[in-house]
Every structure is written in structure tokens, then in C-alpha cells.
Design an enzyme around this catalytic site. Sequence first.
Site, PDB file in Angstrom:
ATOM      1  N   ASP A 207       0.860  -1.189   0.000  1.00  0.00           N
ATOM      2  CA  ASP A 207       0.000   0.000   0.000  1.00  0.00           C
ATOM      3  C   ASP A 207       0.896   1.240   0.000  1.00  0.00           C
ATOM      4  O   ASP A 207       1.772   1.374   0.852  1.00  0.00           O
ATOM      5  CB  ASP A 207      -0.893  -0.046   1.264  1.00  0.00           C
ATOM      6  CG  ASP A 207      -1.919   1.086   1.289  1.00  0.00           C
ATOM      7  OD1 ASP A 207      -1.962   1.863   0.325  1.00  0.00           O
ATOM      8  OD2 ASP A 207      -2.658   1.183   2.284  1.00  0.00           O
TER       9      ASP A 207
ATOM     10  N   ASP B  19      -3.671   2.494  -5.410  1.00  0.00           N
ATOM     11  CA  ASP B  19      -2.394   2.453  -4.680  1.00  0.00           C
ATOM     12  C   ASP B  19      -2.251   1.226  -3.780  1.00  0.00           C
ATOM     13  O   ASP B  19      -1.457   1.219  -2.846  1.00  0.00           O
ATOM     14  CB  ASP B  19      -2.218   3.742  -3.848  1.00  0.00           C
ATOM     15  CG  ASP B  19      -3.270   3.883  -2.765  1.00  0.00           C
ATOM     16  OD1 ASP B  19      -4.299   3.192  -2.863  1.00  0.00           O
ATOM     17  OD2 ASP B  19      -3.058   4.669  -1.830  1.00  0.00           O
ATOM     18  N   GLU B  20      -3.009   0.176  -4.048  1.00  0.00           N
ATOM     19  CA  GLU B  20      -2.903  -1.046  -3.242  1.00  0.00           C
ATOM     20  C   GLU B  20      -2.832  -2.269  -4.154  1.00  0.00           C
ATOM     21  O   GLU B  20      -3.632  -2.382  -5.089  1.00  0.00           O
ATOM     22  CB  GLU B  20      -4.141  -1.213  -2.357  1.00  0.00           C
ATOM     23  CG  GLU B  20      -4.257  -0.257  -1.200  1.00  0.00           C
ATOM     24  CD  GLU B  20      -5.582  -0.456  -0.491  1.00  0.00           C
ATOM     25  OE1 GLU B  20      -5.575  -0.897   0.669  1.00  0.00           O
ATOM     26  OE2 GLU B  20      -6.611  -0.166  -1.115  1.00  0.00           O
TER      27      GLU B  20
END
Lengths: 365, 366
Positions: A6, A100-101
Site C-alpha cells: 500500500d 495504490d494497493e
Amino acid sequence: MVALLDMDSFFAMIEIVRNPFLKDKPVAIIGWGERTAISSMNYAAKRYGVKVGMPPHMAKSLCPQIVFVKADFAEYESISLGIENLLCERFPIYIRYSIDEFFIDLNVPRYLERLIELKKEIKRQYKLTCSIGISPNPVLSKIACEFSKPDGFLIVEKEKISEFLQDLDVSSIPGIGRKTQEYLRKIKINRVKELVDFAKRSVCPKTLAELVESIFTIDFDRKEFFKKKPPKSFGHMKTLDVNITSLSQIKEIGFYLLYRAFLRMIREGYRARTVSLILRYHKFQTISLSRSLKEWSSNFLRFAKVLEMLIESAFNYEPVRMLGVSLSNLKPFSVEQLELFSNHEKLLKAMSVKNLEISSKLFLT
Amino acid sequence: MKVAVEANELSNKISIVSKTVPSKTIKPIMSCVLFDVSHDGTYLHATDLETGVKARVQCEPDGEGRFAVDAKILYEIVRTLPSEGKVQLSFSSGLLAVECGRSKFRVPTMDPAEFPEISLPSEGYALDIEAKTLSEMIDRVVFCAAKDEFMRNLNGVFWEIGKGFLRLVASDGFRLALAEERLSTQSESSFLISLKSMKELQNIIQSCSETRITIRYDGKRLSLSTSNIETVMRVVEIDFPDYKKVLPKAFKSKVIFSKDDLIEALRRTMVIAKRGSESVRVEIAEDVLSLSSRSPDSGEVSEEISIRKEGEDIIAAFNPLFLMEALRHVHTDEVEFNFVDSTSPLQINPLNVEGYLYIVMPIRIV
């Protein structure tokens, strides 16, 4: 084992890298409209209680010195794709969970080395930090990742699960929202170890018991979890800065949203048959309409014509506050039926580019 | 007012005009057919505002008058009546009574004054043509028109009248059909008629008994009058694409083969193609045309047919349905495929027959 990578305060950190003046200041990323909310903030802002989804004026009252930066989603998306490229060079199986993960299947040799190398490479190329949580199941990896932030790296071995979790607050478990937290606190359950005991009792709600069980799972269905699920649709929505009553402006914004959805669809290798439109009027009355082509298509002009027709039949000249467009009924794009009268370059020149400029101006001012 | 009419005649005329009645309409009067009984004769009218049809009904009227009645209900009533025998229509106090043998219906009617007037262009250019020829021309192109109504510029047939010829062109953007006939025409004009109107026109031409018909065009409307039926259709006011630009000028390869051989081979290839990428690979080498297709789940197929070839070998991919539909509209035993390259339009011609061509765009395998 499965890892969750993350990015730390992704949007805010990108802006800070781009503009060093923002370093050490509380920074929050907001959208372009007046009805925007905070989509990301750095740790300096978090310390003041600023949260995702908060309206800017509330953040300002919590943290008067906060700096708002208008989002540049194209840049964030491009960096996210760059990070994904670095990831897929090292790990064959992963899923992009959000911009974003990434969940990563660690069923590969020397996975720790690869992860450390990946973390370093992201830092070197983009000057951004990320946190990585590793555990036997995805939920626990998420908890570990959050726990290790910022710039963290935490491994929870299966023998250490109980030890790691017992003193954590119940709010650190994904899936336990504000309402459940209130309920648990009322019955004096604050820590995970208390929750574990509660889950064993018959009074515990079934969904909560299952959630607790999922954290301790050591053999989750890896194949099912990492299976690439085909998308059902590609769409975009826009809450407008000001209510709009002009048909031509509605069309311009509609084409702009369609264009973004279309580009994503083509990039992911799909064709579509159905175009859908959602219009929300100022009194929150919502109209949604769809229309299907006779054949699957990858031709923007055809979708634009359908959308134009949908807008003309749905729009009743009342002020519109929100507009959404989507392409669905998808099929993988393995062949391209060539067209007699047009090609994509001509098409974009003829229709979208002009409209895009106008639409962009609409959003930016 | 009373009208006595043969059940067959009534059923036949209602069937012709009711095709024009729109299936969905905001104005209830638009879902009606209008009966107009006067000393000029008895006429049935129907319109969707784009196309209007007026059919003369052979009957024995008693009195004069007009009434509008729901087309769907009337058609269903007439269809279920015994086909032999007379139908008695009586109109009074806003109700239509339909009687045939021991069956009696009473259906409500609507104010005929609300029904849009259908008037034929009295001026304009007249085109005299053999009914069978025009019907064949329409049949050869209409299947290529875009079925999607929002593709307005392609959802129809383009008429081009030049000095000495009539040309019909239709395209859905992926393929194009062109039919041409030499005629003694003097003026020049071009216009687009919607697919729905074209189907209506074809329906009327096929049901008329005349061998020659006269088409009239006044710049905005096209009309056709036969002894029993008159139809008028509005021209679609939108530009048809410049089709001449996409017609191939020169070819690198010309292939001649038996139409039935290719139809049979395509039929088999489509078993796999429709379960896969919906494309068929066409390879021309020496005196053989090979077809192949594969599907990740359903296997693969290959077919070969003998050909006569002039020019280069070539490989291209096509939607097999487009090839099939073109071949089915060719009436010669042998067909000519004219290739430029794998990404340019393929031109299909019936062998040694002028005035008909078919263009199909290839598929690019991604």
C-alpha cells in the site's frame, strides 16, 4: 503467504515530491469542484484529525494551516501503472486492489528479497514510500500493512497471529465500521483479544464471528482470490461545480466522461455493446437510461451517437447536478472490425478533442 | 355509414398499411388506421409521419365518412375472421361494428380530424422503372444498411439518380452494397431513405400487380403510386458518407470460384468461428482458397476450395457472416473476390454481371 503493498499517502506524497515547498506542511488533496471532498492527505494533516471524505472547510477548521492541492488524477494513474510494471516484473500473480494497493501472491522463491527490492525500486524511481504487510491471509496482511505505516514492512507468521492481534484496537480490523465499533465499545469490547473471545459466544452476530475467523485463516483460497475477474463495465461520473441547464453543455460533459470510460475500456482490451447514462437533477431526482448497439463495438463515434440520443431523451431542461456515463455488456477485444468510413485518429480529431477542451475548461474554472 | 368488403381483401390491405403504424407512439391517433369512404373510393391510411401509405379497398360502400381505429386491434380481428366471406363494417356514434358470419365486434374509434393528412407530391421528378428490377435492387442492398437507428446517416438506403442510371447504396460502416441499373433518366439527384421506409416500399412493390411503376421525387419526399396503393416517404435530411472514396480503385489479386462451394465451406467454418473470435482467416495461395478459424474452447476448423487466381497470394481475415450475406445476394454461379491487401476493402462481384458490387472491410486480429 500473501502481501499487501500500500502506497503511503499516495496522492499527497506525489504532490509533495512534485513541489518540495509542501514538505513538512499538512497537505490534503481535493477534487476540482466546489462540492469536493478530501481524497488523500499526508501524515502531518492526519495528526490534526483530517480524514478522507471530509469537506475542505471542516479540514480547515481542524488544521488552519493545511494546504489544499487540486488532484491530478492522470498523473496518479500513470504513476500507479508504473508501480504495477515494477511489481509484475517480480511477481507473476497479483491483483490491483485500488489505485495504490496491490495484493501479491508470495508463492514464489525468495519472495522477501523480491519485495525488499521492489520497495527500494519504487523509492528510487518515484521517491515515494510504501508499506508492505505479509501474512497467511489477505485481511491480516491489510491489518499488518496499516500497522506498519509509514514506510513499513511487517511479517506476521502463522504462529504469531494471536500474539500480533491481541492488543490491537478493534477499529484496526477492516470491515469493522463506525457502527460496529460503537456497538462493541458499548459492550466493553475494545481490543481484538476481547473480540476473539466474544466471537466464540453464541450471542455474537454471525457476520462478526465470520470476520474474526477470516483473520485467523491460514489456508484461504488463493486461486479464487487472485483470479482476474473480468470487469462488468467502465464508467465515469461527475458531480458538477454548478448546476447545468444547457443541452449542449450536458452533451460536452457526457462526451468527456464517455471518452475517459472508452479509453480505459480499450486499454484493458474490451469492446462494449451498451451505453448507459445517469442524470441527477438538482432536486436529486435521478434518471438512468441505457441503449445497446446491435453489435459489440470499439468505435468511439458509435458510442457517442448512442449517448447523444440518450441525453436528448433523458434531459428535461431542469438543472443537472450530476452526470454519469458507462459502457457495459463487455467482450474481450481479440479482433478489430475495420471501418469503411472512419478511423480513430480522424474520429478523435473530428469530435472528441474539441469537446474535451471545452469540457476540461468547464471543470477547471 | 356501412361498408361490405371481402374478408381476404380487408385482411390484405390492413396487413400492408399496418406495417407503417409505429409500434410505440406518444399520440394515440398514430397507432390508428384511418378509413376514408367517399365517392372517390374507400381508402385505408396509415402513417408514422415519415412514411405514409394509402391503400384502396375494393368494397361496396353505403354512405360516406371517415373514422380512425386502432390498427393492432383491427388487424387482429380481421386476421381471426373466416377468410372466405364478407365483412360488414358499420360506423355510427363513434363505434365501429365489425360483423362476419356469426361474429360481431364493436370497437371504439378516434376523431379522424386528428389523423395526419397524407398527401402525395404532385410535382417533381418522375422515374419510370420495372417493378421487378427495383425490387431486386432493393433486395440486393437493403441488408447492408445499419440496423441501429441512431446511426442515422447509415440507417437507410442512399438513392443516386444520374443521367442514364439509378444507383442504390447501403452500408453499416463495415460493408457496403451497391446496385445500379441503366435507365433513361435525365435529371440528377440524390437522397437518403430510412431503412423502415425502404422496407415499406419493398413491401408495396412486391404486393402490387403492375409490371412498371413510377417513383416520384419532389426534393423532400419520395412517392410511389400503383393502381391500389399510394405511399409517400420523407427523405432523411442527413448526408450519406462519401461512399465513392472508399471504393477500391485497383486490385492486387483477383479470385474466381463457385459461389456454392464457398457458401458451404463458410457454413461449416462458422460453427467454430461463432464460438471464437467471430472471424475467419482467408488465405489465397496458388489455386486454393483456404478458410480457417479457431476458438479457445471449441477447437478449430479449416476448409479449402478450388479457385482461379490472377495476381498475388494474400491472407486476410473477415467476419464470416458478412461474406455469407454477400454471397447469398449474388445470383450468379461464380463469384469474383478482388483483394487489395489485408487491411483494405475486399470487393465482391458476381461474375460477368454489371451493376452490382459488394465491399467488405477485413478484421484486424489484435
